[in-house]
Design an enzyme around this catalytic site. Structure first.
Site, PDB file in Angstrom:
ATOM      1  N   GLU A 463      54.620  61.054  60.778  1.00 40.98           N
ATOM      2  CA  GLU A 463      54.341  59.769  60.137  1.00 40.98           C
ATOM      3  C   GLU A 463      53.576  58.890  61.133  1.00 40.98           C
ATOM      4  O   GLU A 463      52.370  58.928  61.174  1.00 40.98           O
ATOM      5  CB  GLU A 463      55.659  59.126  59.670  1.00 40.98           C
ATOM      6  N   GLU A 737      66.359  53.999  62.746  1.00 40.44           N
ATOM      7  CA  GLU A 737      65.774  53.659  61.450  1.00 40.44           C
ATOM      8  C   GLU A 737      66.857  53.250  60.455  1.00 40.44           C
ATOM      9  O   GLU A 737      66.731  52.279  59.735  1.00 40.44           O
ATOM     10  CB  GLU A 737      65.024  54.872  60.905  1.00 40.44           C
TER      11      GLU A 737
HETATM   12  C1  BGC Z   1      58.764  54.529  57.141  1.00 43.89           C
HETATM   13  C2  BGC Z   1      59.199  53.105  57.082  1.00 43.89           C
HETATM   14  C3  BGC Z   1      58.450  52.444  55.997  1.00 43.89           C
HETATM   15  C4  BGC Z   1      58.927  53.101  54.750  1.00 43.89           C
HETATM   16  C5  BGC Z   1      58.445  52.501  53.492  1.00 43.89           C
HETATM   17  C6  BGC Z   1      59.141  55.170  55.873  1.00 43.89           C
HETATM   18  O1  BGC Z   1      58.823  56.486  55.797  1.00 43.89           O
HETATM   19  O2  BGC Z   1      59.242  55.187  58.237  1.00 43.89           O
HETATM   20  O3  BGC Z   1      59.618  52.486  58.156  1.00 43.89           O
HETATM   21  O4  BGC Z   1      58.429  51.071  55.977  1.00 43.89           O
HETATM   22  O5  BGC Z   1      58.685  54.473  54.752  1.00 43.89           O
HETATM   23  O6  BGC Z   1      59.459  52.343  52.701  1.00 43.89           O
END
Ligand code: BGC
Length: 867
Positions: A463, A737
């Site tokens: 990501e 997270e």
């Molecule tokens: C990310 C987030 C992001 C989110 C959106 C994720 O995969 O890691 O931090 O804001 O997707 O909902």
């Protein structure tokens, strides 16, 4: 009596090293050291090295003052110095000179083409990094030489066998089809009389390599990598030579046999053509580069520092995994890569794997999803130890598994090289609770791990995207910890460009179409308004608001259109209060708080910010129109979601935090009722956190707004899951997270979103700075400080320091025996309003200097605590 103020050398825009800047009229800022308390600037005088002088200007301005002379031309270098006069009659000496040099300001300055390795050499995406080289002659004594360089792909340049600069993963990632940043290097000292060689290693990077989740995409910006370089040599006799990327460059494959940002790098040292970037190397067997067209108007100078190697860490422990594997623990979760020193037989391959946490004693690789994070080094077999660090990849890790090390592994031969945007650290926080201090350290480390050129969500999995919602909630904390105005100015320029192209603010910037469309989403798209606003508050840069204004208004107008006539944003896709701790592991968006409530609250908030921005910029009609819109949305919010007595249709911590902090309630009665309900809700959750990305930055402020300090502290100091301190008790060294990325039994959460390095939930650091220590801005750029600490939670002391644009500010309190002492330092030319934590609250106005206050204070937490 007067004493001389001392003026520091002025700075230009937000640059740390103003070489090759893109602003022809850079604004100047300066800080002053003055002994006398309450020092205010009465006037200033600026002199430029071309003889321009402003004369004495009656003004207290010292921040981003307009450039007083003729605009800089391309390549032009000029000095600036300042002197100031105090309102007390004091007069300072001239500051030291600072020098600024413009880059290539006009597209027509670029003669360089894009030298691309021929198709015969080009591998599949994330394949080999390729070498390019060219010999040239230096025909006379050199006065100065500049290399202007960028690439389609990531590059490292060498001149005569020496690496140029210390950038990592240059040119970084921007929305390349809108803006490609070049760098300017002073290479005067790398040239020599006679034959010289310039060379570059070129990898696919963000341009062509795989990016994104769900398998990702390749060739996003193009399928051919290329180097764009222009070396300009000025001789002592005034003549010049220019060496550019053109058909005279020759290409070959090199030792890097594969390089991927996610998967890692393979390096076979036997394949290094020795001396390839030095004169005298025979490149007859190399292939000529293709010269491709590129778009010079897209080339822009950076507004912030590049990614660099900022620190190295040694292993703190050598562990043995369940299958007997060797695992090094660096004691800290970081973004970066390993540097090894190894000796062994030619052709022997060492394998390095990376992970943020261990599960069952082995590397936990599942959180990386489709990022292999695996580096391999094949030895040349030299008589001397070989040193290697991959150059075209990056990993998020604390642990590294080292396989096939030849002989006994000495842990001193493996180091973690921490890489991120080389921002200036400006803010600190410290208090008497070691767990809160560790939480704060973790926030700082998560900022470091995620400011890898752009503000990303995470540094480890497939990501690492510039998710707008994440930086939206984290911006206030970020702007305190590091001077990040320059880097975020660049990112906001990309945001504006993507928004103009897509007709909406995409959920991440740069946008890569991994999802079906870039649908507008509240709290994410609102970054277009909130991030510039926060930066303005913290840096005082009104010009940034002016630049972003079209983007800010376009976002609010778009959302207003989406809400139809009733001002409720209750249709379409939303992320909502993402990662509410009650959401099931596999449904991170299934928050308890209604998406429409979140979206409508944000709409009211950003409409109000745009109204305030319009007023500041003198757009009076806009100011009135957006103020009216904000009112109307607020009224719609109340109609739909608030009972007349102040309860919310959605009975959650996040809903109350939004309504209270964003001032969406009607009068003190509603606020009082809402406050009481929020306290009840937090107590009913046993003082555990019940918010996701949206509610988390606000909840403690909301509680303090209604006077519930003890509840705010109970939440802040909670150790049971979910809470801010739970990860700390689990040994976290960064912000996770999810509240429970790791479960209490030490296993990784079964959900998909299990990064151990995401700064969003660390937004609470802003509360530690502003409210626990009590150091907040009361006017843009901290020209006025608000020092209003709220002691509690059983803490016996807390303090924060900040290098503001005016100089160092401090707020710190300490208490003992029923008394509290508050120490405040206000920088010259700034003022502060101080409130002691005593009833009734009374503002105390102070000027620059050190101030110490005392008052009686009892912390209710002391009584509750068993002695
Ligand atoms: C990310 C987030 C992001 C989110 C959106 C994720 O995969 O890691 O931090 O804001 O997707 O909902």
């Amino acid at each position: 009596m007067t004493s001389s103020p001392h003026v520091h050398a002025p700075t230009f825009e937000h640059h740390l090293h103003p070489l090759g800047i893109g602003e022809p009229a850079p604004r100047l800022s300066w800080a002053v050291t003055a002994d006398l308390p309450g020092w205010r600037q009465q006037a200033y005088e600026i002199e430029l090295s071309d003889g321009t002088t402003t004369g004495r200007v009656e003004s207290g301005e010292s921040l981003l003052v307009p450039w007083p002379g003729a605009e800089l031309g391309s390549r032009e270098r000029r000095g600036a110095r300042v002197r100031v006069y105090g309102a007390d009659g004091s007069a300072g000496d001239w500051s030291p000179w600072s020098h600024v040099e413009a880059g290539l300001l006009r597209p027509s300055d670029w003669q360089a083409g894009a030298a691309a390795p021929p198709l015969d050499l080009l591998g599949v995406p994330d394949g080999p990094a390729l070498l390019l080289r060219r010999d040239f002659a230096v025909r006379a004594p050199v006065e100065r030489a500049r290399l202007y360089v960028t690439a389609h792909g990531t590059y490292e340049v060498e001149l005569n066998g020496r690496v140029v600069g210390d950038d990592v993963l240059a040119p970084g990632w921007s929305s390349y089809h809108h803006r490609l940043r070049y760098r300017t290097h002073d290479v005067t000292d790398l040239l020599r009389a006679g034959g010289n060689t310039i060379g570059a290693t070129l990898a696919d990077g963000w341009y062509r390599g795989r990016l994104g989740f769900m398998g990702g995409k390749t060739d996003i910006y193009g399928d051919r990598t290329a180097l764009i370089a222009q070396l300009e040599i000025t001789y002592a006799d005034g003549t010049t030579d220019t060496v550019v990327t053109d058909g005279a460059w020759r290409c070959a494959s090199g030792p890097v046999t594969a390089a991927s940002l996610y998967d890692g790098e393979r390096h076979d040292a036997r394949l290094l053509p020795r001396g390839w970037s030095q004169p005298g190397f025979d490149d007859a067997s190399w292939l000529p580069a293709d010269v491709l067209r590129h778009d010079p108007p897209l080339l822009v100078a950076p507004t912030g520092p590049p990614v660099r190697r900022v620190e190295t860490l040694s292993p703190v422990e050598v562990l043995t995994g369940p299958s007997g594997e060797t695992i090094l623990d660096f004691g800290q979760n970081v973004s970066g890569r390993l540097r090894i020193r190894v000796q062994g037989p030619a052709g022997h391959t060492v394998t390095l794997r990376h992970a943020e946490v261990l599960e069952g004693g082995a590397l936990a690789l599942r959180p990386l999803r489709h990022a292999a994070a695996l580096d391999q080094y094949t030895l040349r077999g030299d008589a001397e130890p070989e040193e290697w660090e991959p150059r075209f990849t990056m990993h998020g890790f604390r642990y590294a598994q080292v396989d096939d090390w030849p002989g006994e592994l000495d842990p001193a031969d493996v180091q973690a090289v921490v890489c991120h945007t080389d921002m200036r650290p400006i803010g600190t926080f410290d208090c008497s609770d070691p767990l809160l201090n560790r939480l704060h350290d973790n926030v700082r480390w998560s900022m470091r791990g995620n400011f890898v050129d752009l503000p990303t969500d995470c540094p480890q999995r497939d990501e690492r995207l510039g998710w707008t919602g994440d930086i939206q909630v984290f911006a206030p904390a970020a702007a305190f910890l590091y001077d990040c105005t320059g880097p975020l100015t660049s990112w906001l320029a990309d945001l504006s460009a993507e928004q103009a192209e897509l007709g909406t603010v995409p959920p991440y910037v740069p946008w890569v179409s991994l999802m079906s469309s870039a649908a507008p989403a509240a709290a994410w798209g609102d970054a277009a308004v909130i991030v510039p606003w926060v930066l303005y508050q913290r840096s005082g840069d009104l010009g940034l608001l002016r630049t972003q204004y079209p983007s800010m208004t376009a976002w609010v107008d778009e959302v207003a259109g989406l809400t139809g006539g009733n001002h409720l944003w209750d249709e379409g896709f939303q992320f909502g209060d993402w990662l509410d701790p009650a959401a099931p592991p596999d449904k991170p968006g299934k928050a308890r708080t209604d998406h429409a409530l979140v979206a409508t609250a944000y709409h009211a908030w950003t409409a109000r910010i745009v109204a305030d921005t319009a007023a500041l910029l003198g757009h009076d009609a806009d100011a009135a129109r957006y103020a009216e819109l904000a009112e109307a949305v607020g009224a719609a919010f109340r109609r739909e979601f608030v009972t007349p007595s102040g309860r919310l249709a959605c009975d959650t911590q996040t809903a109350y935090a939004l309504a209270l902090c964003l001032d969406l309630l009607d009068g003190p009665e509603q606020r009082e009722r809402a406050g009481r309900r929020l306290v009840e809700l937090v107590a009913a959750d046993d003082h555990r956190i019940g918010t996701g990305f949206v509610g988390t930055p606000l909840i403690c402020d909301a509680l303090c707004l209604v006077g519930a300090y003890d509840t705010a502290y109970a939440l802040l100091t909670q150790r049971n899951c979910p809470s801010w301190l739970y990860p700390v008790t689990m040994g976290a060294t960064t912000i996770w997270e999810r509240w429970d990325s790791m479960l209490p039994d030490g296993t990784v959460n079964p959900g998909e979103m299990t990064s151990f390095n995401h700064y969003a939930l660390g937004a609470v650091a802003d509360f530690l700075h502003r409210t626990v220590a009590g150091l907040a801005p009361a006017a843009p750029g901290y020209r006025e400080l608000l020092v209003r600490p709220c002691p509690g939670g059983g803490l016996s002391r807390a303090s924060a320091t900040l290098e503001t644009p005016f100089g160092r500010a401090e707020a710190g309190w300490e208490r003992a025996g029923g008394r509290l002492e508050l120490r405040v330092v206000v920088p010259p030319n700034a003022t502060a309003t101080v409130y002691l934590p005593a009833e009734p609250a009374r503002p105390i106005a102070v000027g620059s200097g050190e101030h110490v206050f005392t008052c009686a204070f009892r912390d209710p937490a002391d009584e509750e605590r068993p002695s």
